[in-house]
Design a protein around this motif. Sequence first.
Motif, PDB file in Angstrom:
ATOM      1  N   GLN A 276     -49.918 -11.496   0.860  1.00 49.20           N
ATOM      2  CA  GLN A 276     -50.884 -11.421  -0.228  1.00 49.20           C
ATOM      3  C   GLN A 276     -51.756 -12.675  -0.323  1.00 49.20           C
TER       4      GLN A 276
ATOM      5  N   GLU B  99     -47.088  -7.534  -6.568  1.00 48.35           N
ATOM      6  CA  GLU B  99     -46.499  -6.558  -5.645  1.00 48.35           C
ATOM      7  C   GLU B  99     -45.013  -6.358  -5.927  1.00 48.35           C
TER       8      GLU B  99
ATOM      9  N   ALA C 252     -50.003  -3.251  -3.692  1.00 50.24           N
ATOM     10  CA  ALA C 252     -50.234  -3.081  -2.258  1.00 50.24           C
ATOM     11  C   ALA C 252     -48.975  -3.400  -1.473  1.00 50.24           C
TER      12      ALA C 252
ATOM     13  N   LYS D   6     -48.095  -3.910   2.410  1.00 50.33           N
ATOM     14  CA  LYS D   6     -48.722  -4.018   3.721  1.00 50.33           C
ATOM     15  C   LYS D   6     -47.916  -3.243   4.753  1.00 50.33           C
TER      16      LYS D   6
ATOM     17  N   TYR E  96     -52.746  -0.981   4.370  1.00 49.46           N
ATOM     18  CA  TYR E  96     -51.982  -1.012   3.136  1.00 49.46           C
ATOM     19  C   TYR E  96     -51.642   0.393   2.643  1.00 49.46           C
TER      20      TYR E  96
END
Length: 301
Positions: A16, A25, A155, A157, A271
């Motif tokens: 991030q 997150e 998000a 990843k 993402y």
Amino acid sequence: MANLTDMAAFVAVVEQGSFSQAGRELRVSTAVVSARVAKLEKDLGVRLLNRTTRQVAPTEEAIQYYEDCKKILAEVAVAEASLSSRQQSPSGSLKLSAPTVFGRRYIAPLLAQFQSDYPDLQVQLQLSDSFVDPVKDGYDLIIRIARLPDSSLVARKLGDSPRILCAAPAYLEKARLPKSPEELMKHNCLLLRFPGSTQFQWEFVNQKGDRQTVPVKGSLDSNNGDVIREWALAGYGICLKSRWEVEAELADGRLMEIDLAGLTPSPVDIYALYPVGNINPPKVRLLLDYLVGVFARGLPQ
């Protein structure tokens, strides 16, 4: 020995780029994330992050450790998902959105396999290169390839998506090969249009991480990434593409990569997104863990 919670905090900060975004997150405070990373550094006896007022980045020693942590956490996620699948049989519907090309090439086959493992699920996949609102449009999960701005979405990843400039040999034979980003302004650039687009800019980064934004223009634009690739293959101009989109064409010579003297297009990431504070049902968490586990091993072949 490092624990998984501290490792997850470290991975989130690296991905991030900040403690606050990592906290969002992981759904914990910035202070908690900072404390977990500090504890990990103390346990390992190694500084893992370089902290400045503008950004947070892994130290040279931490880069490989970050990759190892990702693999460990992914294997744990897969193991937990497998255990969960034996304890329950998810049912109902799952609605996803994904970019057109990436969704067709990678997400669609994975969803088919996932649904075959859980036959009581009904999976809906909508393909679009436009950004969608998961709440307004009723999506459980959206997949996007981008540099994400601050938003109300959490998000996770999935992977990296480095980008390149490329064009067909026929175009480069008749047009002067650009040697710098500024020279792109003299070329016909093939442009991907999003809703609300008023101008087109491509961003580049050097080895020091300095970014440069260049306005570009061209006679052709589309909201579909496949159309852009086809125009490039036909020799109509230069395109900016994720490398995975054009690997086959680069390999057989139908497209050529353009080198701009040490500058490369700013990379983007892949993402999975969902709203902040959303209490995901088990079926969504199961799918998310499945995707994270698969992409931790690289793009599916």
